[in-house]
Write an enzyme that holds these catalytic residues in place. Structure first.
Site, mmCIF file in Angstrom:
data_model
loop_
_atom_site.group_PDB
_atom_site.id
_atom_site.type_symbol
_atom_site.label_atom_id
_atom_site.label_comp_id
_atom_site.label_asym_id
_atom_site.label_seq_id
_atom_site.Cartn_x
_atom_site.Cartn_y
_atom_site.Cartn_z
ATOM 1 C CB SER A 115 4.671 0.141 -5.790
ATOM 2 O OG SER A 115 3.493 0.861 -5.659
ATOM 3 C CG HIS A 116 3.322 2.511 -9.157
ATOM 4 N ND1 HIS A 116 3.785 2.678 -7.865
ATOM 5 C CD2 HIS A 116 4.069 3.310 -9.937
ATOM 6 C CE1 HIS A 116 4.762 3.574 -7.872
ATOM 7 N NE2 HIS A 116 4.961 3.975 -9.114
ATOM 8 C CG ASP A 279 -0.550 0.024 -6.249
ATOM 9 O OD1 ASP A 279 -1.265 -0.479 -5.378
ATOM 10 O OD2 ASP A 279 0.618 0.403 -6.040
ATOM 11 C CG ASP A 281 2.241 -2.246 -3.500
ATOM 12 O OD1 ASP A 281 1.664 -1.505 -4.316
ATOM 13 O OD2 ASP A 281 2.932 -1.812 -2.568
ATOM 14 C CG ASP A 283 0.774 0.905 -1.869
ATOM 15 O OD1 ASP A 283 0.529 0.786 -3.090
ATOM 16 O OD2 ASP A 283 1.909 1.178 -1.418
ATOM 17 N NE ARG A 284 1.329 4.562 -6.264
ATOM 18 C CZ ARG A 284 2.057 5.280 -7.085
ATOM 19 N NH1 ARG A 284 1.604 5.560 -8.293
ATOM 20 N NH2 ARG A 284 3.237 5.727 -6.711
ATOM 21 C CE LYS A 378 1.102 4.539 -1.982
ATOM 22 N NZ LYS A 378 2.451 5.062 -1.759
HETATM 23 C C1 G1P Z 1 5.978 7.876 -5.989
HETATM 24 C C2 G1P Z 1 4.938 8.873 -5.557
HETATM 25 C C3 G1P Z 1 4.922 8.993 -4.060
HETATM 26 C C4 G1P Z 1 4.694 7.619 -3.437
HETATM 27 C C5 G1P Z 1 5.721 6.638 -3.981
HETATM 28 C C6 G1P Z 1 5.453 5.230 -3.504
HETATM 29 O O1 G1P Z 1 7.252 8.303 -5.571
HETATM 30 O O2 G1P Z 1 5.173 10.128 -6.149
HETATM 31 O O3 G1P Z 1 3.917 9.889 -3.670
HETATM 32 O O4 G1P Z 1 4.796 7.682 -2.052
HETATM 33 O O5 G1P Z 1 5.699 6.634 -5.401
HETATM 34 O O6 G1P Z 1 4.202 4.764 -3.932
HETATM 35 P P1 G1P Z 1 8.264 9.077 -6.545
HETATM 36 O O7 G1P Z 1 8.468 8.197 -7.751
HETATM 37 O O8 G1P Z 1 7.597 10.353 -6.938
HETATM 38 O O9 G1P Z 1 9.491 9.284 -5.717
HETATM 39 ZN ZN ZN Z 2 1.906 0.508 -4.445
#
Ligand code: G1P
Ligand code: ZN
Length: 545
Positions: A115-116, A279, A281, A283-284, A378
């Site tokens: 992801s990010h 982000d 991937d 989704d954000r 998302k």
């Molecule tokens: C974080 C975000 C959460 C999101 C997840 C995946 O998770 O807080 O809302 O769904 O990334 O993108 P966390 O690191 O808080 O467990």
């Molecule tokens: Zn992501």
């Protein structure tokens, strides 16, 4: 086909969104293979009648994405899968992967992404499995995968040359079909079915200016195709549009800290009408107006209140769901619309049942995640396009839309403070002390507020009755303010403490304060109640969103 002897590797427990580790860990001997075999052992690569299953495969293009894809393909073939649909170059944004799983009615998919989190030889990598509905595997399934990883003794893999994933079309791998597809076209068609592209084209043709920062991550090709090619946004609207294995050294997390260049432009003298970022991937999303930042919680509320202006949602919403730490702004909209609202634990997987059951149409998290029932993830570009569609219909600035929204519903001032890479034992000790203090909190006065309730959030899924406990400590105040503490489930280094802060202003006065200023007493109370500095040695967060 070979069967390789292996032994369990500790720590292969999926977190909030799949298994994420440092890339060198994932590249370690048998590491990826053990986890992928555990996936196939749990979900099965064949149907009960022996026929092979079909899966989708793709990732955000980070370092090791291409190598991992070849391993996963060879293992899918060896385990008996019939067909894998792969994004060209092993690239698929997470929402596009979710869409392909659904569109082709496949048996699920494997997404390679952290992801990010930054990417590169020393950064992060991740793998997750999505179900036939297109959504992340629920906890029962990921737990079963984890259980397989602790007892695994062998994995199956085909010895074969690489599949040429650069060539779109049908390939063959040991009797398994590999269909390499354009990562963008089906997704772009889905967006076109939901939004009024003609109105958006007219808006851009009328001089509307936008900046989209793809952060050298996966949305670049999607954003260029949709915004510039199909909607006619000026060439160069999308910046950092070429996905790179290390995201160009950027931290591809669309928030004011990591998308600072975008923030500077949007608050600068020649700011365009609208700014957005996505982000690693895809989704954000982060949305910024000229001179005004839109908090994700507010974005969810505004989207819910205005979604009916887009063709895909003109029939209205069935319900709105938000994760528990997300502000209550969306609840006010749901109440005004007279539709159901849901409060789920953090993580997109909890929305899946509500979407599948037709109880909710739009979902969101404070962590820059918004989406709808069009996929089961998302979706960053979806949120950006819905904003654009709303702007095209209302013909107002982002700032005016937000001001109208707050005037009508009041404003939920909101912020999240992250304290990163804390020693795990110190974080655990802080939570133990905090949990032990909860029973004594109601009635306590602090910073001019009175604690009305305090608990450790537990969720009972209204669809399947499953229960998830210990989802975050909540302290609620009688004036509507709230503090939530939880530990990240996606970090790969020590513990990350997230402190979520909220305060409600009904208006009409006091609606245009700086969020950190408005939240100052709540922030002080959050530190005092948990003893953050005493436990962690930190007095200031690394990231404020
Ligand atoms: C974080 C975000 C959460 C999101 C997840 C995946 O998770 O807080 O809302 O769904 O990334 O993108 P966390 O690191 O808080 O467990
Ligand atoms: Zn992501």
């Amino acid at each position: 086909m070979t069967t390789v002897q292996t032994a369990p590797i500790a720590g292969q427990k999926p977190g909030t969104s799949g298994l994420r580790k440092k890339t060198p860990v994932f590249m370690g001997r048998h590491y990826l293979e053990n986890f992928v075999q555990s996936i196939f052992d749990v979900v099965g690569a064949r149907h009960a009648d022996g026929a092979g299953k079909t899966f989708v495969l793709g990732g955000d293009g980070r370092y090791f994405n291409d190598r991992a894809a070849q391993v996963i393909l060879r293992m899918a073939a060896a385990n008996g899968a019939a067909r894998v649909i792969v994004g060209q170059g092993a690239i698929l944004s997470t929402p596009a992967a979710s869409h392909l799983i659904r569109l082709n009615q496949t048996d699920g998919g494997i997404i390679m992404s952290a992801s990010h989190n930054p990417g590169g030889p020393q950064e992060d990598f991740g793998v997750k499995f999505n179900m036939p509905n297109g959504g992340p595997a629920p906890e029962g399934v990921t737990e079963a995968m984890f259980q397989r990883t602790v007892e695994i003794t062998e994995y199956r893999i085909l010895e074969a040359h690489d599949v040429d994933l650069s060539r779109i079309g049908r390939h063959e791998l040991g009797g398994m079909i590999v269909d390499v597809v354009d990562p963008v076209s089906d997704y772009a068609a889905l967006m076109e079915s939901l939004f009024d592209f003609a109105a958006l084209r007219a808006m851009f043709a009328g001089g509307f200016r936008m900046r989209m920062d793809s952060m050298c991550a996966v949305t670049g090709p999607y954003a260029v195709q949709i915004l510039e090619s199909r909607l006619g946004a000026a060439k160069g609207t999308v910046i950092n549009a070429t996905p790179l294995p290390d995201f160009g050294g950027m931290h591809p997390d669309p928030n004011p800290t990591w998308a600072k260049a975008l923030m500077d432009e949007m608050f600068g003298p020649d700011a365009p009408d609208f700014g957005a970022a996505s982000d690693g991937d895809g989704d954000r999303n982060m949305v910024v107006g000229r001179g005004i930042y839109v908090s994700p919680s507010d974005s969810l509320a505004v989207l819910a209140a205005n979604a009916h202006l887009a063709p895909g949602y003109k029939a209205g919403l069935k319900g709105v769901a938000r994760s528990m730490p997300t502000s209550a702004a969306a609840d006010r909209v749901a109440d005004a619309l007279g539709i159901a609202r849901y409060e789920t634990p953090t993580g997109w997987k909890f929305f899946g049942n509500l979407l599948d059951a037709g109880r909710a149409t739009i979902c969101g998290e404070e962590s820059f995640g918004t989406g709808s029932d069009h996929v089961r993830e998302k979706d960053g570009l979806w949120a950006i396009l819905l904003w654009l569609n709303i702007l095209a219909v209302r013909k107002q600035s982002v700032a005016d839309i937000l001001k109208d929204h707050w005037a009508k519903y009041g404003r939920n001032y909101y912020s999240r403070h992250d304290f990163e890479a804390i020693a795990t034992d110190r974080a655990d000790a802080m939570f133990a002390a905090l949990r032990a203090s909860l029973a004594g909190l109601p009635g306590r006065q602090i910073e001019g507020m009175t604690v009305s309730a305090a608990d450790d959030f537990a969720y009972t899924d209204p669809v399947d009755g499953s229960v998830s406990t210990k989802q975050g400590v909540r302290v609620m105040f009688s004036d509507g303010s709230r503090i939530v503490y939880r530990l990240s489930g996606t970090g790969t280094e020590g513990a990350t403490l997230r402190v979520y802060l909220e305060r409600y202003a009904a208006g009409p006065d006091g609606l245009d304060l700086d969020a950190q200023v408005a939240l100052a007493p709540v922030i002080r109370a959050a530190h005092a109640l948990a003893g953050i500095t005493a436990h962690t040695g930190r007095s200031e967060p690394e990231v404020i969103t």
